[in-house]
Design an enzyme around this catalytic site. Structure first.
Site, short mmCIF file in Angstrom:
data_model
loop_
_atom_site.label_atom_id
_atom_site.label_comp_id
_atom_site.label_asym_id
_atom_site.label_seq_id
_atom_site.Cartn_x
_atom_site.Cartn_y
_atom_site.Cartn_z
N HIS A 235 17.46 90.58 41.43
CA HIS A 235 18.26 90.99 42.58
C HIS A 235 18.64 92.46 42.53
O HIS A 235 18.81 93.09 43.58
CB HIS A 235 19.48 90.09 42.68
CG HIS A 235 19.12 88.68 43.03
ND1 HIS A 235 19.82 87.57 42.60
CD2 HIS A 235 18.08 88.19 43.77
CE1 HIS A 235 19.25 86.47 43.07
NE2 HIS A 235 18.19 86.83 43.77
N HIS B 10 9.66 81.95 48.52
CA HIS B 10 10.28 80.83 47.79
C HIS B 10 11.79 81.07 47.79
O HIS B 10 12.37 81.46 46.78
CB HIS B 10 9.74 80.72 46.37
CG HIS B 10 8.27 80.44 46.30
ND1 HIS B 10 7.32 81.41 46.56
CD2 HIS B 10 7.59 79.30 45.99
CE1 HIS B 10 6.11 80.88 46.41
NE2 HIS B 10 6.24 79.61 46.07
N SER C 67 18.35 85.41 46.97
CA SER C 67 17.64 86.54 47.57
C SER C 67 17.71 86.56 49.10
O SER C 67 17.87 87.64 49.69
CB SER C 67 16.19 86.57 47.09
OG SER C 67 15.53 85.36 47.34
N GLU D 179 11.02 77.78 52.39
CA GLU D 179 11.43 76.86 51.32
C GLU D 179 10.80 75.49 51.59
O GLU D 179 10.96 74.92 52.66
CB GLU D 179 12.95 76.74 51.26
CG GLU D 179 13.45 75.76 50.23
CD GLU D 179 12.87 75.99 48.85
OE1 GLU D 179 12.39 75.00 48.24
OE2 GLU D 179 12.89 77.15 48.38
N ASP E 87 5.31 75.76 52.89
CA ASP E 87 4.79 76.41 51.69
C ASP E 87 4.75 77.91 51.90
O ASP E 87 4.19 78.41 52.89
CB ASP E 87 3.39 75.88 51.41
CG ASP E 87 2.79 76.48 50.15
OD1 ASP E 87 2.97 75.90 49.07
OD2 ASP E 87 2.14 77.54 50.25
N GLY E 88 5.35 78.64 50.98
CA GLY E 88 5.44 80.08 51.12
C GLY E 88 4.11 80.80 51.03
O GLY E 88 3.92 81.84 51.67
N ASP F 284 8.59 84.64 44.53
CA ASP F 284 9.43 84.20 43.41
C ASP F 284 9.26 82.69 43.21
O ASP F 284 10.18 81.91 43.44
CB ASP F 284 10.90 84.56 43.70
CG ASP F 284 11.86 84.04 42.64
OD1 ASP F 284 11.42 83.84 41.49
OD2 ASP F 284 13.03 83.81 42.97
#
EC number: 2.1.1.266
Length: 286
Positions: A18, A41, A99, A117, A142-143, A168
Site C-alpha cells: 500500500h 484481486h 487497495s 473480486e 475473475d480479475g 495482487d
C-alpha cells in the site's frame, strides 16, 4: 479458492504494497487528466482489525501497528499513515483499508476504478462499500479475464490514456499463478501500452522467483523496478518471509520516493536478519 485476506489485513506485506500503491497514485494525481485503475484481486475493501479473522492471526501487530506514532517518517510513509488514519476515528485503529478503498480515497471526480473480486461474499461486501460511489465499478468476476474485457479503459466512449493495473492474487497454487500473472501483465501492456502495472508477490525463498523475474524482463516495457521487504531471512519455504512489488513502467522518481521508506520498514517490522531491496530489473536508459 480458500484464501481470505481478512486473516492477513495490515500485515507487513500490506504495508509495503500500500505504500507503493499510494506512491503510484500520487504520480497519477500530478496531472489533471483522468486516470483509470484496474484492481484485479480487490478483496472486500475494508477489514475489521478486531474482527474474528484478523483478531485470530494478529498479523497487524507486526505490520501497521508498530508504525503508528512514528516520529518524522519519510514523506511517502507519512502519506500512507494518513491514508490509513482517514478511515478510522481519531487516535484509534479499528479498520484497515484495502487497495480499492485507498485508491478511491485518492481519486478525484474524473478518475475511475474497476475493482474485481471473484469470491461471492467478498464481492458483495465490496459492492456494498462502493454502492454510492459512481467512480467505482465493482465486478464479481475473475480479475485476469477483466484485463481482456476492460482494457483499454473507456468512460462514456472516451479512452483514458493514463492509469494503473494492480495485480495482487493469493498465490495459492504458485506454479500456476506466476505464469498467469506474467500473461496478464503482458496482455495489459499490449492492450494499454501507457499503463503502469504493479504486481505484488510473496517471498518464501527468493531464488524460486528467478523464472518469474525472467518473464518480467521479457515484457514489452520500458523498465521494471523491484522493491522488497523481508522481515526475516528467506530460509524457510513454509513461511511468508517477506514480499515484493514489481512495478512495470514505473513513473518518474518513484524509486526515490520509496528508497527512504524501506530502511524504516525494515527497522520497525523486521526480525533478526531483515533485509530490503530496491533494484531495477530492467531500466530505460533513454
Amino acid at each position: 479458492m480458500n484464501y481470505r485476506h481478512a486473516f492477513h489485513a495490515g500485515n507487513h506485506a500490506d504495508v509495503l504494497k500500500h505504500v507503493v500503491l499510494l506512491g503510484l497514485l500520487d504520480a497519477l494525481l500530478r496531472k489533471e487528466a483522468p486516470f483509470f485503475v484496474l484492481d484485479t484481486h480487490a478483496g472486500r475493501g475494508r477489514y475489521l482489525l478486531k474482527g474474528e479473522a484478523a483478531g485470530r492471526t494478529g498479523e497487524a501487530t507486526t505490520g501497521i501497528l508498530p508504525l503508528l506514532g512514528l516520529q518524522d517518517p519519510p514523506p511517502l510513509l507519512a502519506r500512507y499513515l494518513r491514508a490509513v488514519a482517514a478511515d478510522n476515528p481519531v487516535d484509534a485503529l479499528l479498520v484497515y483499508p484495502g487497495s480499492p478503498l485507498l485508491t478511491a480515497q485518492a481519486m478525484r471526480a474524473q478518475d475511475r476504478l474497476a475493482a474485481c473480486e471473484l469470491q461471492p461474499e467478498e464481492a458483495a461486501a465490496l459492492k456494498a462499500l462502493f454502492a454510492s460511489d459512481p467512480r467505482v465499478a465493482v465486478h464479481a468476476r475473475d480479475g485476469y479475464d477483466a484485463v481482456h474485457a476492460l482494457l483499454p479503459p473507456r468512460v462514456d466512449g472516451t479512452r483514458i490514456a493514463r492509469g494503473l493495473v494492480l495485480v495482487d492474487p493469493p498465490y495459492e497454487a504458485q506454479d500456476e499463478e506466476y505464469p498467469r500473472v506474467a500473461r496478464a501483465v503482458r496482455e495489459a501492456l499490449e492492450r494499454w501500452p501507457q499503463a503502469t502495472c504493479a504486481v505484488w508477490y510473496p517471498i518464501k525463498q527468493r531464488r524460486s522467483l528467478q523464472p518469474f523475474f525472467r518473464k518480467l524482463e521479457g515484457l514489452p516495457a520500458r523498465s521494471v523496478l523491484l522493491t522488497e521487504l523481508l522481515v526475516r531471512p528467506d530460509d524457510s519455504p513454509l513461511r511468508l518471509n517477506g514480499s515484493g512489488m514489481a512495478i512495470v513502467n514505473p513513473p518518474w522518481k518513484l524509486d526515490e520516493a520509496i528508497a527512504p521508506v524501506l530502511p524504516v520498514l525494515g527497522d520497525k517490522l523486521g526480525e533478526r536478519g531483515t533485509s530490503t531491496r530496491l533494484e531495477w530489473l530492467k531500466r530505460d536508459e533513454g
